[in-house]
Design a protein around this motif. Structure first.
Motif, PDB file in Angstrom:
ATOM      1  N   ASP A  13       0.728  -1.230   0.008  1.00 44.55           N
ATOM      2  CA  ASP A  13      -0.133   0.006  -0.181  1.00 44.55           C
ATOM      3  C   ASP A  13       0.912   1.230   0.038  1.00 44.55           C
ATOM      4  OD1 ASP A  13      -2.443  -1.575   0.200  1.00 44.55           O
ATOM      5  OD2 ASP A  13      -2.460  -1.652   2.363  1.00 44.55           O
ATOM      6  N   TYR A  15       0.579   4.200  -1.476  1.00 48.51           N
ATOM      7  CA  TYR A  15      -0.237   5.293  -1.100  1.00 48.51           C
ATOM      8  C   TYR A  15      -0.518   5.447   0.319  1.00 48.51           C
ATOM      9  CZ  TYR A  15      -4.100   2.008  -0.250  1.00 48.51           C
ATOM     10  OH  TYR A  15      -4.699   1.051   0.085  1.00 48.51           O
ATOM     11  N   ARG A  16      -0.225   4.703   1.359  1.00 48.34           N
ATOM     12  CA  ARG A  16      -0.459   4.878   2.648  1.00 48.34           C
ATOM     13  C   ARG A  16       0.804   5.343   3.362  1.00 48.34           C
ATOM     14  NH1 ARG A  16      -3.385   0.041   5.284  1.00 48.34           N
ATOM     15  NH2 ARG A  16      -3.230   1.338   6.839  1.00 48.34           N
ATOM     16  N   GLN A  17       2.073   4.887   2.799  1.00 48.89           N
ATOM     17  CA  GLN A  17       3.173   5.394   3.194  1.00 48.89           C
ATOM     18  C   GLN A  17       3.865   6.849   2.612  1.00 48.89           C
ATOM     19  OE1 GLN A  17       5.733   2.033   2.549  1.00 48.89           O
ATOM     20  NE2 GLN A  17       4.176   0.725   2.747  1.00 48.89           N
ATOM     21  N   SER A  18       4.822   7.172   3.420  1.00 51.64           N
ATOM     22  CA  SER A  18       5.390   8.563   2.854  1.00 51.64           C
ATOM     23  C   SER A  18       6.494   8.360   1.735  1.00 51.64           C
ATOM     24  CB  SER A  18       6.103   9.214   3.876  1.00 51.64           C
ATOM     25  OG  SER A  18       7.410   8.477   3.971  1.00 51.64           O
ATOM     26  N   ASP A 188       0.414  13.601  -1.199  1.00 50.15           N
ATOM     27  CA  ASP A 188       0.153  13.046   0.307  1.00 50.15           C
ATOM     28  C   ASP A 188      -0.314  11.715   0.568  1.00 50.15           C
ATOM     29  OD1 ASP A 188       0.602  15.780   0.673  1.00 50.15           O
ATOM     30  OD2 ASP A 188      -1.561  16.235   0.473  1.00 50.15           O
ATOM     31  N   THR A 189      -0.003  11.289   1.770  1.00 52.74           N
ATOM     32  CA  THR A 189      -0.336   9.870   2.065  1.00 52.74           C
ATOM     33  C   THR A 189      -1.974   9.654   1.947  1.00 52.74           C
ATOM     34  OG1 THR A 189      -0.289  10.191   4.241  1.00 52.74           O
ATOM     35  CG2 THR A 189       1.741   9.149   3.284  1.00 52.74           C
ATOM     36  N   ILE A 190      -2.620   8.668   1.932  1.00 46.96           N
ATOM     37  CA  ILE A 190      -3.957   8.532   1.794  1.00 46.96           C
ATOM     38  C   ILE A 190      -4.480   7.588   2.967  1.00 46.96           C
ATOM     39  CG2 ILE A 190      -6.074   7.893   0.449  1.00 46.96           C
ATOM     40  CD1 ILE A 190      -4.483   8.556  -2.047  1.00 46.96           C
ATOM     41  N   ASP A 191      -5.314   7.993   3.772  1.00 50.04           N
ATOM     42  CA  ASP A 191      -5.806   6.996   4.809  1.00 50.04           C
ATOM     43  C   ASP A 191      -6.511   6.018   4.075  1.00 50.04           C
ATOM     44  OD1 ASP A 191      -4.807   8.939   6.635  1.00 50.04           O
ATOM     45  OD2 ASP A 191      -6.762   9.864   7.001  1.00 50.04           O
ATOM     46  N   GLU A 192      -6.413   4.730   4.723  1.00 49.87           N
ATOM     47  CA  GLU A 192      -7.265   3.632   4.403  1.00 49.87           C
ATOM     48  C   GLU A 192      -8.772   3.859   4.244  1.00 49.87           C
ATOM     49  OE1 GLU A 192      -7.412  -1.293   5.537  1.00 49.87           O
ATOM     50  OE2 GLU A 192      -6.854   0.339   6.993  1.00 49.87           O
ATOM     51  N   GLU A 193      -9.631   4.825   4.857  1.00 46.84           N
ATOM     52  CA  GLU A 193     -10.841   4.899   4.795  1.00 46.84           C
ATOM     53  C   GLU A 193     -11.172   5.795   3.388  1.00 46.84           C
ATOM     54  OE1 GLU A 193      -9.024   5.910   7.913  1.00 46.84           O
ATOM     55  OE2 GLU A 193      -9.817   4.002   8.459  1.00 46.84           O
ATOM     56  N   LYS A 194     -10.353   6.234   3.131  1.00 41.05           N
ATOM     57  CA  LYS A 194     -10.533   7.245   1.725  1.00 41.05           C
ATOM     58  C   LYS A 194     -10.641   6.342   0.299  1.00 41.05           C
ATOM     59  CE  LYS A 194      -8.821  11.671   2.896  1.00 41.05           C
ATOM     60  NZ  LYS A 194      -7.901  12.698   2.465  1.00 41.05           N
TER      61      LYS A 194
END
Length: 194
Positions: A13, A15-18, A188-194
């Motif tokens: 994932d 997209y969830r990491q810097s 930017d990183t994206i939260d899992e909920e998005k």
């Protein structure tokens, strides 16, 4: 492309990491990109940046698909009944319609298959990447995990990627999602909920 794990570091994932974590996991310098040696190593490990091709149907498979059709069954039964009841003219007419229908369906499917093959050959996408500290243009099939893609307005993207930097970036995702409006993208990183 296969799961992007270019080293012993696992990249799940992204997209969830810097951005820094992704660059570190892929062992790539954002200023220089990958070296030719590293590109070759990754190409051997991951293969080309292409979708898996489905087996091409043979001529006999196309013909069989035309014959194995409920409408063909129904018309065949009607022709058989016409012959059984002594209506030879109607039976022959139905058989002629069956043959014409099968031939037209087969021909259209065969030509569609040939057209798709021709389109694949015509539609070779190019990508700009940073390799050995220099900007270069390559076939999109040669992209490997960790390549730094350089994207400009109007470019087609032919690989998954993690944005390192962007200014007012909007992507047309309509072929994938059906959305008619470009989707804004940021590094930017994206939260899992998005």
């Amino acid at each position: 492309m296969k799961k992007a794990t270019a080293s012993s570091n696992t990249l799940n994932d992204p997209y969830r990491q810097s951005v820094q974590d992704v660059l570190q996991a892929l062992e790539v310098d954002p200023e220089k990109g990958l070296s030719d040696k590293e590109v070759e190593k990754r190409r051997k490990k991951f293969g080309p940046n292409t979708l898996e091709e489905q087996d091409r149907e043979s001529i006999w498979q196309i013909l069989l698909a035309q014959v194995m059709n409920p409408v063909i069954y129904l018309l065949s039964a009607a022709a058989l009944l016409a012959f059984l009841f002594g209506d030879i003219a109607e039976g022959v007419a139905i058989l002629v319609v069956l043959l014409i229908n099968t031939f037209i369906g087969f021909w259209m499917e065969f030509k569609a298959q040939k057209s798709m093959e021709a389109l694949k050959e015509m539609d070779k996408i190019q990508a700009r990447v940073l390799r050995n500290g220099e900007k270069t243009t390559i076939d999109a099939e040669a992209i490997v995990p960790g390549d730094i893609l350089l994207v400009e307005s109007g470019d087609l993207l032919s690989a998954d990627g993690r944005l390192l930097a962007a200014t007012e970036l909007g992507l047309d995702e309509s072929p994938l999602t059906g959305e008619s409006v470009p989707v804004a993208k940021t590094p930017d990183t994206i939260d899992e909920e998005k």
